[in-house]
Write a protein that holds these residues in place. Structure first.
Motif, PDB file in Angstrom:
ATOM      1  N   SER A  59      19.886  11.898 -14.597  1.00 49.17           N
ATOM      2  CA  SER A  59      19.325  13.203 -14.216  1.00 49.17           C
ATOM      3  C   SER A  59      19.178  13.325 -12.700  1.00 49.17           C
ATOM      4  N   LYS A  60      19.028  14.563 -12.242  1.00 48.92           N
ATOM      5  CA  LYS A  60      18.748  14.802 -10.827  1.00 48.92           C
ATOM      6  C   LYS A  60      17.348  14.291 -10.478  1.00 48.92           C
ATOM      7  N   GLU A  61      16.447  14.285 -11.449  1.00 51.79           N
ATOM      8  CA  GLU A  61      15.102  13.769 -11.217  1.00 51.79           C
ATOM      9  C   GLU A  61      15.136  12.274 -10.882  1.00 51.79           C
ATOM     10  N   TYR A  62      16.064  11.549 -11.519  1.00 55.63           N
ATOM     11  CA  TYR A  62      16.194  10.116 -11.223  1.00 55.63           C
ATOM     12  C   TYR A  62      16.645   9.893  -9.783  1.00 55.63           C
ATOM     13  N   GLN A  63      17.482  10.774  -9.272  1.00 55.18           N
ATOM     14  CA  GLN A  63      17.918  10.647  -7.877  1.00 55.18           C
ATOM     15  C   GLN A  63      16.716  10.739  -6.931  1.00 55.18           C
ATOM     16  N   GLU A  64      15.780  11.609  -7.257  1.00 46.69           N
ATOM     17  CA  GLU A  64      14.564  11.732  -6.444  1.00 46.69           C
ATOM     18  C   GLU A  64      13.680  10.500  -6.614  1.00 46.69           C
ATOM     19  N   TRP A  65      13.564   9.981  -7.842  1.00 50.67           N
ATOM     20  CA  TRP A  65      12.821   8.746  -8.126  1.00 50.67           C
ATOM     21  C   TRP A  65      13.371   7.610  -7.262  1.00 50.67           C
ATOM     22  N   LYS A  66      14.694   7.457  -7.269  1.00 51.23           N
ATOM     23  CA  LYS A  66      15.357   6.424  -6.465  1.00 51.23           C
ATOM     24  C   LYS A  66      15.036   6.597  -4.981  1.00 51.23           C
ATOM     25  N   LYS A  67      15.132   7.821  -4.512  1.00 48.43           N
ATOM     26  CA  LYS A  67      14.888   8.109  -3.095  1.00 48.43           C
ATOM     27  C   LYS A  67      13.469   7.696  -2.691  1.00 48.43           C
ATOM     28  N   GLN A  68      12.518   7.932  -3.568  1.00 48.44           N
ATOM     29  CA  GLN A  68      11.123   7.644  -3.249  1.00 48.44           C
ATOM     30  C   GLN A  68      10.761   6.168  -3.400  1.00 48.44           C
ATOM     31  N   LEU A  69      11.413   5.432  -4.328  1.00 49.02           N
ATOM     32  CA  LEU A  69      10.928   4.094  -4.665  1.00 49.02           C
ATOM     33  C   LEU A  69      11.880   2.932  -4.395  1.00 49.02           C
ATOM     34  N   HIS A  70      13.172   3.121  -4.493  1.00 46.66           N
ATOM     35  CA  HIS A  70      14.088   1.978  -4.453  1.00 46.66           C
ATOM     36  C   HIS A  70      14.107   1.250  -3.113  1.00 46.66           C
ATOM     37  N   LYS A  71      13.710   1.902  -2.053  1.00 54.34           N
ATOM     38  CA  LYS A  71      13.700   1.262  -0.726  1.00 54.34           C
ATOM     39  C   LYS A  71      12.665   0.139  -0.620  1.00 54.34           C
ATOM     40  N   PHE A  72      11.726   0.083  -1.556  1.00 56.93           N
ATOM     41  CA  PHE A  72      10.656  -0.913  -1.506  1.00 56.93           C
ATOM     42  C   PHE A  72      11.043  -2.253  -2.133  1.00 56.93           C
ATOM     43  N   TYR A  73      12.091  -2.296  -2.946  1.00 57.47           N
ATOM     44  CA  TYR A  73      12.383  -3.478  -3.765  1.00 57.47           C
ATOM     45  C   TYR A  73      13.332  -4.467  -3.102  1.00 57.47           C
ATOM     46  N   ASP A  74      12.955  -5.738  -3.186  1.00 58.24           N
ATOM     47  CA  ASP A  74      13.836  -6.824  -2.752  1.00 58.24           C
ATOM     48  C   ASP A  74      13.396  -8.104  -3.460  1.00 58.24           C
ATOM     49  N   VAL A 109       0.845  -1.206   0.000  1.00 59.61           N
ATOM     50  CA  VAL A 109       0.000   0.000   0.000  1.00 59.61           C
ATOM     51  C   VAL A 109       0.875   1.249   0.000  1.00 59.61           C
ATOM     52  N   GLU A 110       1.887   1.255   0.857  1.00 56.95           N
ATOM     53  CA  GLU A 110       2.807   2.395   0.916  1.00 56.95           C
ATOM     54  C   GLU A 110       3.527   2.578  -0.419  1.00 56.95           C
ATOM     55  N   TYR A 111       3.916   1.471  -1.055  1.00 55.65           N
ATOM     56  CA  TYR A 111       4.586   1.539  -2.352  1.00 55.65           C
ATOM     57  C   TYR A 111       3.677   2.157  -3.413  1.00 55.65           C
ATOM     58  N   GLU A 112       2.449   1.686  -3.485  1.00 54.36           N
ATOM     59  CA  GLU A 112       1.535   2.207  -4.503  1.00 54.36           C
ATOM     60  C   GLU A 112       1.299   3.700  -4.321  1.00 54.36           C
ATOM     61  N   GLU A 113       1.208   4.154  -3.086  1.00 53.47           N
ATOM     62  CA  GLU A 113       1.057   5.594  -2.821  1.00 53.47           C
ATOM     63  C   GLU A 113       2.309   6.352  -3.257  1.00 53.47           C
ATOM     64  N   ALA A 114       3.479   5.819  -2.917  1.00 57.75           N
ATOM     65  CA  ALA A 114       4.736   6.463  -3.311  1.00 57.75           C
ATOM     66  C   ALA A 114       4.875   6.478  -4.827  1.00 57.75           C
ATOM     67  N   PHE A 115       4.462   5.404  -5.482  1.00 53.26           N
ATOM     68  CA  PHE A 115       4.571   5.340  -6.934  1.00 53.26           C
ATOM     69  C   PHE A 115       3.705   6.411  -7.591  1.00 53.26           C
TER      70      PHE A 115
END
Length: 98
Positions: A69-84, A16-22
Motif C-alpha cells: 500500500s501507499k500507507e506502507y511507503q509512508e511507514w517506511k519513510k518514518q521508521l526504517h531509517k532507525f533500524y540497523d 527517544v526519536e524512534y519512540e516518538e516517530a513510532f
C-alpha cells in the motif's frame, strides 16, 4: 488471527526519536484493513532493542494489504531509517492459550 513479530534494533542514541516517530506512525498501521492491534515493547537488558507485535486478521492483510500500500511507503519513510540491522518479520498462529 495471526501475529506478526519483529525484533527491532534501533541505532544507538536514536531511541527517544524512534519512540516518538513510532507513536506517529502507529496511526498509519492502525488504519489498515485487517488490522487488530499492535504493541511495541522496549527491552530492559539491551539498549535499543524492541519487540513489535501486530495482530492481523490474515497474513495477506499484512503482506499484501499493508506491505503493498501507499500507507506502507509512508511507514517506511518514518521508521526504517532507525533500524540497523534491518529486521526480519515473522508470522505466527496461535496454538494454545490459557
Amino acid at each position: 488471527m495471526i501475529l506478526e513479530a519483529v525484533m527491532l534494533q534501533v541505532k544507538d542514541g536514536m531511541e527517544v526519536e524512534y519512540e516518538e516517530a513510532f507513536r506517529g506512525a502507529s496511526e498509519i498501521i492502525s488504519s489498515m484493513k485487517g488490522y487488530i492491534s499492535h504493541e511495541l515493547q522496549r527491552c530492559i537488558e539491551l539498549k535499543g532493542k524492541y519487540l513489535l507485535l501486530v495482530k492481523w486478521e490474515t497474513v495477506e492483510d499484512h503482506t499484501v494489504g499493508f506491505r503493498q500500500s501507499k500507507e506502507y511507503q509512508e511507514w517506511k519513510k518514518q521508521l526504517h531509517k532507525f533500524y540497523d540491522p534491518f529486521p526480519k518479520v515473522e508470522h505466527f498462529e496461535q496454538v494454545h492459550i490459557s
